[in-house]
Design an enzyme around this catalytic site. Sequence first.
Site, short mmCIF file in Angstrom:
data_model
loop_
_atom_site.label_atom_id
_atom_site.label_comp_id
_atom_site.label_asym_id
_atom_site.label_seq_id
_atom_site.Cartn_x
_atom_site.Cartn_y
_atom_site.Cartn_z
N LYS A 196 -44.08 -43.62 -4.74
CA LYS A 196 -42.68 -43.76 -5.13
C LYS A 196 -42.57 -43.85 -6.65
CE LYS A 196 -38.26 -45.91 -4.33
NZ LYS A 196 -37.41 -46.78 -3.53
N HIS B 209 -29.29 -41.83 8.61
CA HIS B 209 -28.05 -42.52 8.23
C HIS B 209 -26.93 -42.24 9.22
CE1 HIS B 209 -29.42 -42.90 3.77
NE2 HIS B 209 -29.76 -43.96 4.49
N HIS C 243 -33.05 -49.75 9.98
CA HIS C 243 -33.12 -48.58 9.09
C HIS C 243 -34.41 -47.78 9.31
CE1 HIS C 243 -32.80 -46.14 5.52
NE2 HIS C 243 -33.97 -46.59 5.12
N ASN D 109 -35.69 -39.03 0.46
CA ASN D 109 -34.72 -39.14 1.55
C ASN D 109 -35.17 -38.43 2.81
OD1 ASN D 109 -32.89 -40.68 0.07
ND2 ASN D 109 -32.10 -38.85 -0.92
N GLU E 62 -41.43 -45.98 6.66
CA GLU E 62 -41.29 -45.55 5.25
C GLU E 62 -42.67 -45.28 4.64
OE1 GLU E 62 -38.34 -44.92 4.01
OE2 GLU E 62 -36.86 -46.40 4.71
N LYS F 98 -33.24 -49.39 -7.92
CA LYS F 98 -31.89 -49.26 -7.36
C LYS F 98 -31.47 -50.61 -6.82
CE LYS F 98 -31.73 -44.60 -5.50
NZ LYS F 98 -31.50 -43.90 -4.23
N ARG G 140 -24.00 -59.45 -18.60
CA ARG G 140 -24.35 -58.06 -18.95
C ARG G 140 -25.83 -57.74 -18.76
NH1 ARG G 140 -20.44 -59.16 -22.73
NH2 ARG G 140 -18.51 -58.12 -22.14
N GLU H 187 -32.27 -40.32 -10.14
CA GLU H 187 -32.07 -39.49 -8.96
C GLU H 187 -31.21 -38.26 -9.20
OE1 GLU H 187 -31.54 -41.63 -5.36
OE2 GLU H 187 -30.97 -39.86 -4.23
N HIS I 250 -33.75 -39.30 6.14
CA HIS I 250 -32.68 -40.25 5.91
C HIS I 250 -31.28 -39.70 6.19
CE1 HIS I 250 -35.80 -42.76 4.32
NE2 HIS I 250 -34.94 -43.70 3.96
N ARG J 229 -36.38 -37.05 -6.91
CA ARG J 229 -36.29 -38.31 -6.18
C ARG J 229 -35.65 -38.12 -4.80
NH1 ARG J 229 -34.91 -44.23 -8.87
NH2 ARG J 229 -34.99 -45.38 -6.95
N1 LIG Z 1 -33.11 -50.39 -3.48
C1 LIG Z 1 -33.73 -49.45 -2.80
O1 LIG Z 1 -34.30 -48.50 -3.35
C2 LIG Z 1 -33.78 -49.57 -1.31
C3 LIG Z 1 -34.66 -48.76 -0.58
C4 LIG Z 1 -34.72 -48.94 0.79
C5 LIG Z 1 -33.94 -49.90 1.40
N2 LIG Z 1 -33.08 -50.66 0.66
C6 LIG Z 1 -32.25 -51.70 1.28
O2 LIG Z 1 -33.11 -52.67 1.85
C7 LIG Z 1 -32.43 -53.33 2.90
C8 LIG Z 1 -33.35 -53.47 4.07
O3 LIG Z 1 -34.46 -54.23 3.68
P1 LIG Z 1 -35.37 -54.97 4.75
O4 LIG Z 1 -35.72 -54.05 5.82
O5 LIG Z 1 -36.42 -55.65 3.97
O6 LIG Z 1 -34.33 -55.98 5.43
P2 LIG Z 1 -33.99 -57.55 5.23
O7 LIG Z 1 -34.06 -57.98 3.85
O8 LIG Z 1 -32.73 -57.75 5.98
O9 LIG Z 1 -35.17 -58.24 6.05
C9 LIG Z 1 -35.30 -58.00 7.43
C10 LIG Z 1 -35.32 -59.31 8.22
O10 LIG Z 1 -36.57 -59.94 8.06
C11 LIG Z 1 -36.42 -61.28 7.61
N3 LIG Z 1 -37.59 -61.56 6.78
C12 LIG Z 1 -37.86 -61.03 5.57
N4 LIG Z 1 -39.10 -61.38 5.18
C13 LIG Z 1 -39.61 -62.17 6.15
C14 LIG Z 1 -40.85 -62.83 6.32
N5 LIG Z 1 -41.85 -62.68 5.44
N6 LIG Z 1 -41.01 -63.57 7.42
C15 LIG Z 1 -40.02 -63.67 8.36
N7 LIG Z 1 -38.85 -63.05 8.27
C16 LIG Z 1 -38.64 -62.31 7.17
C17 LIG Z 1 -35.09 -61.29 6.93
O11 LIG Z 1 -34.52 -62.58 6.92
C18 LIG Z 1 -34.29 -60.33 7.79
O12 LIG Z 1 -33.81 -61.00 8.94
C19 LIG Z 1 -31.20 -52.50 3.21
O13 LIG Z 1 -30.07 -53.17 2.72
C20 LIG Z 1 -31.43 -51.22 2.43
O14 LIG Z 1 -30.23 -50.63 1.99
C21 LIG Z 1 -33.01 -50.51 -0.67
ZN LIG Z 2 -35.32 -45.77 3.75
#
Ligand SMILES: NC(=O)c1ccc[n+]([C@@H]2O[C@H](COP(=O)([O-])OP(=O)(O)OC[C@H]3O[C@@H](n4cnc5c(N)ncnc54)[C@H](O)[C@@H]3O)[C@@H](O)[C@H]2O)c1
Ligand SMILES: [Zn+2]
Length: 376
Positions: free
Chosen positions: A228, A253, A267, A246, A186, A144, A122, A238, A249, A242
């Site tokens: 942010k 998307h 992304h 987007n 971003e 999130k 929990r 949101e 986005h 908030r």
């Molecule tokens: N929670 C939120 O508010 C929020 C906001 C935006 C995005 N997201 C989510 O975030 C995700 C995307 O995140 P991301 O772009 O960080 O992708 P990711 O976590 O997939 O990382 C991108 C790639 O880089 C590699 N990597 C990460 N750090 C590294 C480092 N220091 N050195 C070498 N390789 C490294 C990872 O293994 C992966 O292959 C999506 O799932 C998206 O939905 C969430």
């Molecule tokens: Zn984004």
Amino acid sequence: MSQKITVALNEHSYDIQVGDGLLDQAGQLIAPLLNRPRTVVISDENVARHQLPRLEAALNSAAIAFDVIILPAGEGSKSFGHLESLLDQLLALHLERQDTIIAFGGGVIGDLVGFAASIYQRGIGFIQIPTTLLSQVDSSVGGKTGINTPRGKNLVGSFHQPKFVLSDVSTLDSLPRRQLLAGYAEVVKYGLIDDATFFHWLEDHGAEIIAGDRVAQIRAILTSCAAKARVVAQDEKERGARALLNLGHTFGHALEAECGYSDRLLHGEAVAIGTVMAFDLSVRMGLCPAEDAARVRRHFDRLSLPTRISNVNHPVSQAISQAGMTAARLLDHTRHDKKRAQGKVTFVLLSGIGQAFLSNAVSPDDIKDIFQTALD
Ligand SMILES: NC(=O)c1ccc[n+]([C@@H]2O[C@H](COP(=O)([O-])OP(=O)(O)OC[C@H]3O[C@@H](n4cnc5c(N)ncnc54)[C@H](O)[C@@H]3O)[C@@H](O)[C@H]2O)c1
Ligand SMILES: [Zn+2]
């Protein structure tokens, strides 16, 4: 060299510390937040290969016992299957309710681990050590968490704030350039929403951020997190403001969905194209000066972020045009956007750089035309 900002959310408030080389001090920084000197680090294969030895050494030097769970890299890990297996491993390690786990990786690891932490017995505490630019400026702020289902991205999740976020820009040295650039889209977003001064600063210093200049990176991350955090503090769950985050986005998307959320289009790349489309739409509706839209496009072009779908010289865009997209299909995706309320899609429009606002008075014909223009 490090600086802190606080995300003010009453009893859920927490600090984000950004600096150069912080990972090597992670043990001392984290120790005061643990109820006992024991934790579990969850990471992915790439991050583990490049950066885990540093975190292990830091935890050892602070006499914090830990286990490590390594997941496959990539979006596929944000699934029910991996969530179940992660929870099972935490149970097998006899993790207790007062324990805290560490998400060490990009947004994928942060979202999955945050969600697991929110439902394990929990809810237990978690700490984020984001290692991509995207996760340092975006996903690690705001609480999130979640996973994908075969029906779409991020459809199952929760709000669960971390106890602490530790962002070390030196971890970006091993991040592939394409990922760094995607995260940068971003960063630009925050300037475009409500901080024209920041956008102007990025026009001068964006190339340094991409080239690995630590001072510029720290400043960009702090400014982005503060932006942010401000929005999230006003609207944690949101319901209103908030939604400005987007920007780009809804269009983005649609493009990502057409590419099957694959590596063909990251992304942040989709956000860059989508942001240019949001400006083009605003210009078309007579809301925004054409020069502002041109300026944003120029900035992305200069750093070689994609700005249009059918730019045949860009390998990313080539892959997309080969996907056989049509404006009608893209429009259809916007109709299914998760950010809908009462059947209406809210668009983020702009009356200029740094002047974004929400509107659900956009005609489907205009949206389709913008997609068509981007495809032509
Ligand atoms: N929670 C939120 O508010 C929020 C906001 C935006 C995005 N997201 C989510 O975030 C995700 C995307 O995140 P991301 O772009 O960080 O992708 P990711 O976590 O997939 O990382 C991108 C790639 O880089 C590699 N990597 C990460 N750090 C590294 C480092 N220091 N050195 C070498 N390789 C490294 C990872 O293994 C992966 O292959 C999506 O799932 C998206 O939905 C969430
Ligand atoms: Zn984004």
